[in-house]
Write a protein that holds these residues in place. Structure first.
Motif, mmCIF file in Angstrom:
data_model
loop_
_atom_site.group_PDB
_atom_site.id
_atom_site.type_symbol
_atom_site.label_atom_id
_atom_site.label_comp_id
_atom_site.label_asym_id
_atom_site.label_seq_id
_atom_site.Cartn_x
_atom_site.Cartn_y
_atom_site.Cartn_z
ATOM 1 N N PHE A 510 0.831 -1.207 0.000
ATOM 2 C CA PHE A 510 0.000 0.000 0.000
ATOM 3 C C PHE A 510 0.869 1.262 0.000
ATOM 4 O O PHE A 510 0.627 2.211 -0.759
ATOM 5 N N VAL A 511 1.904 1.253 0.877
ATOM 6 C CA VAL A 511 2.793 2.415 0.970
ATOM 7 C C VAL A 511 3.551 2.625 -0.334
ATOM 8 O O VAL A 511 3.640 3.737 -0.870
ATOM 9 N N VAL A 512 4.094 1.523 -0.850
ATOM 10 C CA VAL A 512 4.856 1.623 -2.105
ATOM 11 C C VAL A 512 3.935 2.084 -3.230
ATOM 12 O O VAL A 512 4.307 2.912 -4.082
ATOM 13 N N GLY A 513 2.712 1.576 -3.266
ATOM 14 C CA GLY A 513 1.752 1.982 -4.294
ATOM 15 C C GLY A 513 1.448 3.464 -4.218
ATOM 16 O O GLY A 513 1.391 4.161 -5.250
ATOM 17 N N ASN A 514 1.244 3.985 -3.014
ATOM 18 C CA ASN A 514 0.980 5.414 -2.834
ATOM 19 C C ASN A 514 2.166 6.268 -3.251
ATOM 20 O O ASN A 514 2.010 7.333 -3.885
ATOM 21 N N LEU A 515 3.357 5.820 -2.875
ATOM 22 C CA LEU A 515 4.568 6.575 -3.252
ATOM 23 C C LEU A 515 4.721 6.636 -4.765
ATOM 24 O O LEU A 515 5.087 7.672 -5.334
ATOM 25 N N CYS A 516 4.479 5.465 -5.379
ATOM 26 C CA CYS A 516 4.601 5.435 -6.848
ATOM 27 C C CYS A 516 3.563 6.352 -7.495
ATOM 28 O O CYS A 516 3.843 7.063 -8.470
ATOM 29 N N SER A 517 2.349 6.375 -6.960
ATOM 30 C CA SER A 517 1.289 7.236 -7.497
ATOM 31 C C SER A 517 1.652 8.706 -7.329
ATOM 32 O O SER A 517 1.469 9.523 -8.241
#
Length: 524
Positions: A510-517
């Protein structure tokens, strides 16, 4: 006056440790041979200590061939099996003996023997007059021969608390909850030592699981007996009866056995039959005196084997003994010696011999034996090296221990040839290291804090005074197997670990996904 006061104070503090009256004790012996010799010795020890003792003895012709039973100071209740069945049983035993000497001592023979014990048990439990009489006597405790499962069924029928005496090593450790780490405690009949390499530990592990299968087969042979003699709803299970023993006593010693963990309700008291030697008869002394410095050898293949059924084996043994310099005293039924076979000139055969007294003679050099526990305990007590021809049961495992302790060696029965026997005897008698090892084990056994006879009596008295052995039984005996091995805890921790890991992985995604977004939005 002061002396009287001290005496009264001493009696006051000693009162909890003294039995006000001799206890009423029942001993059970449903198997002959060395089993009877042990139960007789224990009954005598208890009687000599002031207790009222009665032995329940299954008596039959051939129970101890050649042995003259001593007058009994304690009471005995006996019965005998049908003569027709006894003759059939003797023929079966002789056939098994032939198989043993040919190296065939597999599971089938053991289960067949247990089947015979089951049949005998059915007959025994039908002796309602005997059981009713014993039940009315109100015994304080019983001491049973735990080798025969029927002893446990008899105790359940009588309703008497009991102590289980096993006449050998810790062969049934798994059945009574004794810890047995497979990395260094050999499973019964594995023929392993406590020094196992990788493949030894693999074999030990497979033997452990196989032993449970064998035990289930043994218990299955008694299922019909249980169904016939116990009503529906109160039929006992042998596994549960084993755990009902107030105390377990084993006829072994760590001078002989490999060190292993034990529980408080398990005691080892080996060597009950081993005693200081008495002088032998003048006939034997005259024969021994002819041996010179070479000395003599004692030969006995167990209390139940007075002669050999295979003439080929007898010829090889006789020829082997003729090749050694020692005199040989051999327990062999004289009437059964073949007329066509000339006895070796240095050999004397006897229907029965006092093995303990001969092993304590200063000119004895070796014991040739089947590897039974009582014989080995007597050999250790007197510091005599051993050559064995193991045949069945625990005898192979016994001799693995003797060989590991460097007190002797053994010859598999199928390899028994005159030259091999003579060479092996010369090797053990000429190499002084075997005698030194035997004497070292003798010191270990004899220097125990208490002699085995006194230790046995005190444990029995302790159980009576304490009202049972419940204080010695660990709670593990009541736990299901998955709790004992913490499998429920391991499963719980594994689930927690998996859930935690999965949760952490989801959060990271979730964190990595948000950072990438966020990164993509800034670039746009």
């Amino acid at each position: 006056m002061a002396a009287d006061r001290k005496h009264m104070i001493l009696l006051f503090f000693m009162q909890p440790f003294l039995l006000p009256h001799g206890a009423k004790i029942l001993t059970l012996c449903f198997v002959g041979g060395s089993h009877y010799l042990l139960m007789d010795e224990m009954s005598r020890l208890l009687h000599d200590s002031g207790h009222e003792v009665r032995m329940l003895l299954q008596f039959g012709d051939g129970m101890l061939p050649g042995y003259k039973m001593r007058p009994s100071p304690y009471q005995i209740t006996t019965w005998s099996l049908d003569e027709g069945y006894l003759q059939e049983f003797r023929e079966v035993f002789l056939q098994h003996q032939k198989d043993f000497f040919m190296g065939r001592n597999g599971l089938g023979a053991y289960l067949a023997f247990m089947g015979q014990l089951s049949h005998q048990c059915n007959i025994t439990l039908h002796k309602s007059d005997i059981f009713n009489s014993l039940r009315d006597e109100k015994y304080d405790i019983a001491v049973i021969d735990a080798f025969n499962p029927c002893s446990f069924l008899a105790m359940e029928k009588l309703g008497i608390p009991f102590i289980a005496f096993f006449p050998g090593m810790f062969a049934n450790a798994a059945q009574i909850g004794i810890p047995s780490p497979l990395s260094y405690v050999p499973v019964f009949q594995s023929q392993l030592t406590d020094h196992m390499d990788f493949w030894g530990r693999v074999k030990n592990t497979f033997m452990y699981f196989a032993s449970h299968i064998v035990e289930r087969k043994v218990q299955a042979t008694f299922e019909d007996v249980i169904k016939e003699h116990f009503p529906v709803g109160s039929r006992p299970c042998l596994s549960d009866l084993y755990l009902k023993a107030e105390l377990w006593i084993y006829n072994t010693d760590f001078a002989f056995d490999f060190a292993r963990p034990l529980l408080p309700h398990v005691q080892y008291i080996g060597g009950l039959l081993a005693k200081p030697a008495k002088p032998v008869s003048q006939e034997l002394e005259d024969f021994i005196s002819q041996s010179g410095e070479a000395g003599f050898i004692v030969v006995t293949l167990g209390s139940m084997i007075p002669s050999l059924t295979l003439i080929e084996v007898l010829k090889e043994m006789n020829a082997g003994f003729a090749k050694v310099p020692q005199k040989v005293i051999w327990r062999y039924q004289i009437s059964q010696w073949p007329r066509e076979l000339e006895l070796a000139p240095n050999v004397k055969i006897m229907d029965w011999l006092s093995q303990n007294d001969l092993l304590g003679h200063p000119k004895v050099r070796l014991l040739v034996t089947h590897g039974g526990m009582n014989s080995l305990m007597e050999a250790i007590y007197h510091g005599v090296p051993v050559v064995a021809i193991p045949l069945f049961g625990d005898q192979f495992d016994n001799m693995v221990r003797i060989k590991a302790k460097k007190m002797g060696t053994f010859i598999p029965p199928e390899q028994l040839k005159a030259e091999i026997l003579a060479t092996t005897i010369r090797k053990i008698t000429d190499d002084k290291s075997y005698k030194i090892s035997a004497m070292n084990l003798r010191v270990i056994q004899r220097s125990r804090p208490f002699p085995p006879g006194r230790q046995f009596v005190r444990w029995v008295e302790h159980i009576i005074q304490a009202g049972g052995g419940h204080h010695l039984h660990p709670y593990s005996l009541q736990q299901p197997w998955y709790q004992q091995y913490l499998l429920d805890v391991i499963l719980f921790l594994s689930v927690c670990l998996i859930v935690t890991g999965y949760s952490i992985l989801k959060v990271l995604r979730f964190v990595v996904g948000n950072l990438c977004s966020s990164g993509k939005q800034k670039q746009n």
